[in-house]
Design a protein around this motif. Structure first.
Motif, PDB file in Angstrom:
ATOM      1  N   GLY A  10      19.380  32.134  53.245  1.00 20.81           N
ATOM      2  CA  GLY A  10      20.653  31.160  53.652  1.00 20.81           C
ATOM      3  C   GLY A  10      21.754  31.656  53.526  1.00 20.81           C
ATOM      4  N   ARG A  11      22.140  32.968  53.659  1.00 19.10           N
ATOM      5  CA  ARG A  11      23.325  33.596  53.541  1.00 19.10           C
ATOM      6  C   ARG A  11      23.852  34.476  54.839  1.00 19.10           C
ATOM      7  NH1 ARG A  11      22.679  37.671  48.666  1.00 19.10           N
ATOM      8  NH2 ARG A  11      24.814  38.445  49.683  1.00 19.10           N
ATOM      9  N   GLY A  12      22.963  34.384  55.853  1.00 18.07           N
ATOM     10  CA  GLY A  12      23.249  34.993  56.925  1.00 18.07           C
ATOM     11  C   GLY A  12      22.993  36.512  57.232  1.00 18.07           C
ATOM     12  N   LEU A  13      22.109  36.986  56.134  1.00 18.40           N
ATOM     13  CA  LEU A  13      21.992  38.534  56.198  1.00 18.40           C
ATOM     14  C   LEU A  13      21.180  38.971  57.421  1.00 18.40           C
ATOM     15  CD1 LEU A  13      21.272  38.928  52.201  1.00 18.40           C
ATOM     16  CD2 LEU A  13      23.379  38.946  53.446  1.00 18.40           C
ATOM     17  N   ALA A  14      20.155  38.129  57.732  1.00 15.59           N
ATOM     18  CA  ALA A  14      19.259  38.773  59.000  1.00 15.59           C
ATOM     19  C   ALA A  14      20.164  38.161  60.214  1.00 15.59           C
ATOM     20  CB  ALA A  14      18.082  37.435  59.073  1.00 15.59           C
ATOM     21  N   THR A  15      21.067  37.726  60.368  1.00 22.17           N
ATOM     22  CA  THR A  15      22.019  37.520  61.633  1.00 22.17           C
ATOM     23  C   THR A  15      22.843  38.925  61.575  1.00 22.17           C
ATOM     24  OG1 THR A  15      22.078  35.122  61.696  1.00 22.17           O
ATOM     25  CG2 THR A  15      23.793  36.450  62.760  1.00 22.17           C
ATOM     26  N   ARG A  16      23.243  39.300  60.439  1.00 20.95           N
ATOM     27  CA  ARG A  16      24.215  40.438  60.304  1.00 20.95           C
ATOM     28  C   ARG A  16      23.341  41.748  60.610  1.00 20.95           C
ATOM     29  NH1 ARG A  16      26.481  40.845  54.477  1.00 20.95           N
ATOM     30  NH2 ARG A  16      27.115  42.778  55.460  1.00 20.95           N
ATOM     31  N   LEU A  17      22.263  41.570  60.014  1.00 20.61           N
ATOM     32  CA  LEU A  17      21.251  42.737  60.327  1.00 20.61           C
ATOM     33  C   LEU A  17      20.798  43.011  61.663  1.00 20.61           C
ATOM     34  CD1 LEU A  17      19.129  42.745  57.023  1.00 20.61           C
ATOM     35  CD2 LEU A  17      20.521  44.600  57.751  1.00 20.61           C
ATOM     36  N   VAL A  18      20.420  42.039  62.287  1.00 18.49           N
ATOM     37  CA  VAL A  18      20.103  42.008  63.787  1.00 18.49           C
ATOM     38  C   VAL A  18      21.065  42.370  64.702  1.00 18.49           C
ATOM     39  CG1 VAL A  18      19.082  40.373  65.748  1.00 18.49           C
ATOM     40  CG2 VAL A  18      18.041  40.395  63.383  1.00 18.49           C
ATOM     41  N   LEU A  19      22.194  41.798  64.526  1.00 14.84           N
ATOM     42  CA  LEU A  19      23.320  42.133  65.279  1.00 14.84           C
ATOM     43  C   LEU A  19      24.004  43.519  65.212  1.00 14.84           C
ATOM     44  CD1 LEU A  19      25.507  38.899  65.033  1.00 14.84           C
ATOM     45  CD2 LEU A  19      23.893  39.727  67.057  1.00 14.84           C
ATOM     46  N   ALA A  20      23.712  43.952  63.892  1.00 13.99           N
ATOM     47  CA  ALA A  20      24.228  45.647  63.430  1.00 13.99           C
ATOM     48  C   ALA A  20      23.165  46.272  64.267  1.00 13.99           C
ATOM     49  CB  ALA A  20      24.398  45.688  62.047  1.00 13.99           C
ATOM     50  N   VAL A  21      21.703  46.281  64.030  1.00 11.96           N
ATOM     51  CA  VAL A  21      20.824  47.002  64.825  1.00 11.96           C
ATOM     52  C   VAL A  21      21.263  46.940  66.238  1.00 11.96           C
ATOM     53  CG1 VAL A  21      18.439  47.523  65.188  1.00 11.96           C
ATOM     54  CG2 VAL A  21      19.223  47.008  62.914  1.00 11.96           C
ATOM     55  N   ALA A  22      21.381  45.619  67.028  1.00 10.72           N
ATOM     56  CA  ALA A  22      21.434  45.383  68.239  1.00 10.72           C
ATOM     57  C   ALA A  22      22.688  46.568  68.694  1.00 10.72           C
ATOM     58  CB  ALA A  22      21.755  44.024  68.681  1.00 10.72           C
ATOM     59  N   ALA A  23      23.663  46.318  67.824  1.00 15.45           N
ATOM     60  CA  ALA A  23      24.909  47.384  68.401  1.00 15.45           C
ATOM     61  C   ALA A  23      24.630  48.523  68.533  1.00 15.45           C
ATOM     62  CB  ALA A  23      26.088  47.087  67.144  1.00 15.45           C
ATOM     63  N   GLY A  24      23.834  49.219  67.517  1.00 13.68           N
ATOM     64  CA  GLY A  24      23.333  50.455  67.776  1.00 13.68           C
ATOM     65  C   GLY A  24      22.672  50.858  68.993  1.00 13.68           C
ATOM     66  N   ILE A  25      21.800  50.003  69.327  1.00 16.14           N
ATOM     67  CA  ILE A  25      20.805  50.061  70.700  1.00 16.14           C
ATOM     68  C   ILE A  25      21.913  50.116  71.822  1.00 16.14           C
ATOM     69  CG2 ILE A  25      19.133  48.761  71.900  1.00 16.14           C
ATOM     70  CD1 ILE A  25      17.951  47.971  69.116  1.00 16.14           C
ATOM     71  N   ARG A  26      22.793  49.039  71.791  1.00  9.02           N
ATOM     72  CA  ARG A  26      23.583  48.848  72.807  1.00  9.02           C
ATOM     73  C   ARG A  26      24.448  50.323  73.093  1.00  9.02           C
ATOM     74  NH1 ARG A  26      22.317  45.708  76.770  1.00  9.02           N
ATOM     75  NH2 ARG A  26      22.334  43.730  76.302  1.00  9.02           N
ATOM     76  N   ALA A  27      24.873  50.714  71.910  1.00  7.59           N
ATOM     77  CA  ALA A  27      25.584  52.127  71.959  1.00  7.59           C
ATOM     78  C   ALA A  27      25.026  53.056  72.827  1.00  7.59           C
ATOM     79  CB  ALA A  27      26.101  52.408  70.810  1.00  7.59           C
ATOM     80  N   ARG A  28      23.680  53.233  72.676  1.00  3.46           N
ATOM     81  CA  ARG A  28      23.029  53.947  73.497  1.00  3.46           C
ATOM     82  C   ARG A  28      22.558  53.811  75.028  1.00  3.46           C
ATOM     83  NH1 ARG A  28      19.583  53.735  68.741  1.00  3.46           N
ATOM     84  NH2 ARG A  28      17.806  52.716  69.960  1.00  3.46           N
ATOM     85  N   GLY A  29      23.222  52.588  75.448  1.00  5.35           N
ATOM     86  CA  GLY A  29      22.890  51.992  76.735  1.00  5.35           C
ATOM     87  C   GLY A  29      21.544  51.422  76.974  1.00  5.35           C
ATOM     88  N   GLU A  30      21.026  51.031  75.838  1.00  5.06           N
ATOM     89  CA  GLU A  30      19.803  50.464  76.173  1.00  5.06           C
ATOM     90  C   GLU A  30      20.024  48.929  75.583  1.00  5.06           C
ATOM     91  OE1 GLU A  30      17.452  54.288  74.495  1.00  5.06           O
ATOM     92  OE2 GLU A  30      17.521  52.490  73.018  1.00  5.06           O
ATOM     93  N   VAL A  31      18.732  48.187  75.753  1.00  7.05           N
ATOM     94  CA  VAL A  31      18.786  46.590  75.687  1.00  7.05           C
ATOM     95  C   VAL A  31      17.771  46.231  74.465  1.00  7.05           C
ATOM     96  CG1 VAL A  31      17.870  44.536  76.582  1.00  7.05           C
ATOM     97  CG2 VAL A  31      18.987  46.038  77.935  1.00  7.05           C
ATOM     98  N   PRO A  32      18.203  45.510  73.400  1.00  7.83           N
ATOM     99  CA  PRO A  32      17.439  45.088  72.328  1.00  7.83           C
ATOM    100  C   PRO A  32      16.341  44.242  72.601  1.00  7.83           C
ATOM    101  CG  PRO A  32      19.285  44.128  72.117  1.00  7.83           C
ATOM    102  CD  PRO A  32      19.430  44.900  73.418  1.00  7.83           C
ATOM    103  N   PHE A  33      15.100  44.140  72.132  1.00  5.62           N
ATOM    104  CA  PHE A  33      13.883  43.259  72.212  1.00  5.62           C
ATOM    105  C   PHE A  33      13.325  43.047  70.970  1.00  5.62           C
ATOM    106  CE2 PHE A  33      11.584  46.955  72.867  1.00  5.62           C
ATOM    107  CZ  PHE A  33      10.329  46.636  72.750  1.00  5.62           C
ATOM    108  N   LEU A  34      12.589  41.933  70.725  1.00  2.16           N
ATOM    109  CA  LEU A  34      11.875  41.597  69.598  1.00  2.16           C
ATOM    110  C   LEU A  34      10.672  41.049  70.004  1.00  2.16           C
ATOM    111  CD1 LEU A  34      14.930  39.527  68.554  1.00  2.16           C
ATOM    112  CD2 LEU A  34      13.950  41.188  66.762  1.00  2.16           C
TER     113      LEU A  34
END
Length: 229
Positions: A166-190
């Motif tokens: 309930g503190r938004g930790l999952a949102t922070r984590l998903v977006l941060a991992v996605a940022a690293g993926i995007r930095a490599r020029g890739e697309v995140p999926f789940l």
């Protein structure tokens, strides 16, 4: 048009994760201490090789994007899932998150045991980057990278200790991992279980869209099948 996301396990093991693969002719799987996944075999001969590769009495998991017709392996159970793609997800760096490493595996395994996000094995961390939230010396949430087909990286092991939800930790984590993926020029999926509506709703809110509905099928090899490597 065929996509690497139609066979993400095979595409990963023949590409970025070749160093984590075990194979027998065309049959290929992750090393069993990394991930439980076997690339869906094509035809009876490859199924027989897959059975020999997995070994008598052992289990594996096939993400199936169509009708699964195993030869030489027996179905234990099947879980309906979803595959979500983040074409529109840009991610967001979060310097307050901790990059997790091999020394963190015991804490990661304990968190997984409490929250049950899916398989996490002794060498799963070798599949990619894992980030966590550590408070008072305790890992309370994490997410990381798993399958890595060309042009894409899967976000996986998204989990938060019950006392910290309930503190938004999952949102922070998903977006941060996605940022690293995007930095490599890739697309995140789940991938997620089809009945995990709260997680699916969160991912859709973040910009992920439904692409496919695979079944995650657990299979076992009968004890009379000879093992080969």
């Amino acid at each position: 048009m065929a996509s690497a996301l139609d066979e993400p396990v095979r595409a990963s093991l023949l590409g970025a994760h070749a160093h984590l693969a075990q194979g027998l002719r065309d049959a290929v799987r992750y090393a069993p201490d990394v991930a439980p996944f076997l690339a869906e075999p094509h035809g009876a001969a490859e199924w027989e090789d897959a059975a020999a590769l997995v070994g008598p009495g052992h289990q594996t998991v096939v993400p199936a994007f169509g009708v699964l017709e195993p030869v030489g392996l027996e179905v234990l159970r099947s879980v309906a899932g979803v595959q979500l793609v983040g074409d529109a997800v840009t991610g967001r760096d979060d310097p307050d998150l901790v990059r997790l490493g091999p020394d963190d595996i015991p804490a990661m395994s304990e968190l997984v045991a409490r929250t049950k996000p899916g398989p996490f094995l002794p060498r799963t961390i070798a599949m990619g980057t894992y980030l966590g939230v550590v408070e008072d010396g305790v890992l309370v949430a994490m997410a990381g990278e798993r399958l890595h087909p060309p042009g894409y990286t899967e976000i996986s092991a998204v989990c938060t200790d019950e006392a910290h939800r309930g503190r938004g930790l999952a949102t922070r984590l998903v977006l941060a991992v996605a940022a690293g993926i995007r930095a490599r020029g890739e697309v995140p999926f789940l991938h997620a279980a089809g009945d995990n509506t709260s997680a699916i709703r969160l991912y859709e809110t973040l910009g992920f869209r439904l692409r496919a509905r695979p079944d995650f099928t657990a299979l076992t090899v009968p004890s009379d099948v000879p093992a080969r490597t």
